[in-house]
Enzyme design. Structure first.
Site, PDB file in Angstrom:
ATOM      1  N   SER A  64       0.795  -1.242   0.000  1.00 22.54           N
ATOM      2  CA  SER A  64       0.000   0.000   0.000  1.00 22.54           C
ATOM      3  C   SER A  64       0.822   1.285   0.000  1.00 22.54           C
ATOM      4  O   SER A  64       0.256   2.360  -0.197  1.00 22.54           O
ATOM      5  CB  SER A  64      -0.937   0.028   1.201  1.00 22.54           C
ATOM      6  OG  SER A  64      -2.029  -0.800   0.943  1.00 22.54           O
ATOM      7  N   LYS A  67       0.339   3.356  -2.989  1.00 22.79           N
ATOM      8  CA  LYS A  67      -0.833   4.244  -3.169  1.00 22.79           C
ATOM      9  C   LYS A  67      -0.413   5.709  -3.175  1.00 22.79           C
ATOM     10  O   LYS A  67      -1.073   6.550  -3.771  1.00 22.79           O
ATOM     11  CB  LYS A  67      -1.843   3.994  -2.036  1.00 22.79           C
ATOM     12  CG  LYS A  67      -2.481   2.598  -2.082  1.00 22.79           C
ATOM     13  CD  LYS A  67      -3.251   2.323  -0.794  1.00 22.79           C
ATOM     14  CE  LYS A  67      -3.940   0.968  -0.810  1.00 22.79           C
ATOM     15  NZ  LYS A  67      -4.506   0.614   0.505  1.00 22.79           N
ATOM     16  N   TYR A 189      -3.711  -2.215 -10.201  1.00 23.74           N
ATOM     17  CA  TYR A 189      -3.592  -2.069  -8.743  1.00 23.74           C
ATOM     18  C   TYR A 189      -2.702  -3.181  -8.151  1.00 23.74           C
ATOM     19  O   TYR A 189      -1.803  -2.906  -7.341  1.00 23.74           O
ATOM     20  CB  TYR A 189      -4.986  -2.082  -8.107  1.00 23.74           C
ATOM     21  CG  TYR A 189      -4.948  -2.108  -6.590  1.00 23.74           C
ATOM     22  CD1 TYR A 189      -4.607  -0.964  -5.861  1.00 23.74           C
ATOM     23  CD2 TYR A 189      -5.226  -3.278  -5.882  1.00 23.74           C
ATOM     24  CE1 TYR A 189      -4.540  -0.992  -4.474  1.00 23.74           C
ATOM     25  CE2 TYR A 189      -5.172  -3.310  -4.493  1.00 23.74           C
ATOM     26  CZ  TYR A 189      -4.825  -2.163  -3.797  1.00 23.74           C
ATOM     27  OH  TYR A 189      -4.757  -2.193  -2.423  1.00 23.74           O
ATOM     28  N   TYR A 241      -4.478   3.899   8.115  1.00 28.91           N
ATOM     29  CA  TYR A 241      -5.848   3.373   8.281  1.00 28.91           C
ATOM     30  C   TYR A 241      -6.399   3.684   9.663  1.00 28.91           C
ATOM     31  O   TYR A 241      -6.271   4.806  10.146  1.00 28.91           O
ATOM     32  CB  TYR A 241      -5.908   1.859   7.975  1.00 28.91           C
ATOM     33  CG  TYR A 241      -5.105   1.509   6.760  1.00 28.91           C
ATOM     34  CD1 TYR A 241      -5.481   2.007   5.517  1.00 28.91           C
ATOM     35  CD2 TYR A 241      -3.964   0.745   6.838  1.00 28.91           C
ATOM     36  CE1 TYR A 241      -4.740   1.735   4.389  1.00 28.91           C
ATOM     37  CE2 TYR A 241      -3.212   0.455   5.700  1.00 28.91           C
ATOM     38  CZ  TYR A 241      -3.613   0.960   4.486  1.00 28.91           C
ATOM     39  OH  TYR A 241      -2.868   0.693   3.398  1.00 28.91           O
ATOM     40  N   VAL A 259       1.209  -3.756   3.760  1.00 29.08           N
ATOM     41  CA  VAL A 259       1.196  -5.067   4.427  1.00 29.08           C
ATOM     42  C   VAL A 259       2.449  -5.904   4.144  1.00 29.08           C
ATOM     43  O   VAL A 259       2.604  -6.987   4.709  1.00 29.08           O
ATOM     44  CB  VAL A 259      -0.079  -5.904   4.116  1.00 29.08           C
ATOM     45  CG1 VAL A 259      -1.314  -5.308   4.744  1.00 29.08           C
ATOM     46  CG2 VAL A 259      -0.251  -6.118   2.622  1.00 29.08           C
TER      47      VAL A 259
END
Ligand code: GLN
Length: 305
Positions: A64, A67, A189, A241, A259
């Site tokens: 992630s 992103k 993605y 998050y 992760v």
């Protein structure tokens, strides 16, 4: 000036005992094979200093953290039009949650939860002929490392098991918030998540965010000063998050986790830092990385607060 090398070595020694307390991500089967005891940290200062400890130059799956790169690309290309497609609020839910999307008409809370990242990728698919090539060249430029690449085994492994991401993309498509073919968006993605980079690559790649949007190595501007400020605000409030509040509280730097066990963060106008330790806590953030970042701002006495 702080003795970053000494601090990194101390942090390493003071956190190594936490190995075994977290769990390597195994919901993406290929990630389960990561050696749990890997651990490295790199600090990259804007004046060109590079400080490293442990496995700082070994590549890992950035997941992630990617992103941040696709969001920067579409924010740069689309500006504030992007906010029609996603919000700027912390979600308070896990990275792959579906729960808010129905009530909020398929508009993800922010660009860093999976739903928001899928919308960013969708924008990139609309904007460019070859999004995978564009992402790669952007990340290679930012890190100054032409060898950065995707790991097709990890991308395939996630494609075979990424049912939740497929659900998120299809669900948003039903609201009209995915423009392109869902399979094409998911493929881009999963590839961006599979990018292999080291702590040193990532610390260098984040340095434009410490430098008002300008890559300090090349002088190239990738975000306006204002966009860079907003990116860092989003990283601070949404980058970890439902553990973003804790990260702001304990560390006080805009940052992003993945992760794969990486955490990359910046201290505006000063430095960028990346840690990698694959065992995760229950929020999907690196357990040792969280502690290492906290110790870094505590020992050096620097943070954005
Ligand atoms: N590829 C991962 C997923 O979509 C990324 C999640 C993460 O790093 N937090 O589940």
């Amino acid at each position: 000036m702080a003795d970053y090398q000494k601090h990194l070595e101390e942090i390493y020694q003071e956190t190594i005992h936490l190995q075994g307390k977290g769990k390597v991500a195994d919901y993406i089967p290929a990630l389960a094979e990561t050696e749990p005891t890997k651990y490295g940290i790199t600090v990259c200062t804007l004046d060109g200093g590079l400080y490293r400890v442990g496995d700082a130059d070994e590549t890992f799956s950035i997941q992630s953290i990617s992103k941040v790169f696709t969001f920067a690309m579409v924010f740069n290309a689309m500006g504030d039009k992007l906010w029609k497609r996603m919000g700027k609020e912390p979600s308070g839910t896990s990275f792959n949650s579906l729960i808010q999307l129905e009530k909020e008409n398929g508009i993800p809370r922010n660009p860093f939860i999976n739903a928001g990242a899928l919308v960013c990728v969708d924008c990139l698919v609309s904007l460019t002929k070859n999004p995978l090539k564009e992402i790669l060249s952007f990340v290679r430029k930012l890190s100054g490392n032409p060898k950065v690449n995707y790991d097709s085994v990890i991308a395939d492994s996630e494609r075979k098991t990424g049912f939740r991401n497929a659900a998120l993309a299809n669900f948003m498509k039903s609201f009209g918030n995915i423009e392109n073919d869902v399979e094409e968006v998911l493929n881009a993605y999963f590839h961006q998540c599979s990018l292999m980079m080291s702590c040193t690559d990532l610390a260098k790649a984040f340095s434009f965010l410490a430098n008002g949007g300008v890559n300090p190595q090349t002088g190239e501007r990738h975000l306006t000063e204002s966009q860079c400020k907003r990116m860092n605000a989003l990283l601070q409030t949404c980058g970890m998050y439902d553990e973003s509040g804790e990260f702001a509280f304990s560390t006080g730097l805009p940052g992003k986790s993945g992760v794969g066990g990486g955490i990359a963060a910046v201290l505006p106008r000063s430095l960028s830092i990346c840690s990698w330790a694959p065992e995760l806590n229950s929020y999907g953030n690196s357990l040792i990385g969280m502690k290492a970042m906290e110790l870094f701002t505590t020992k050096t006495g620097i943070s954005i607060f």
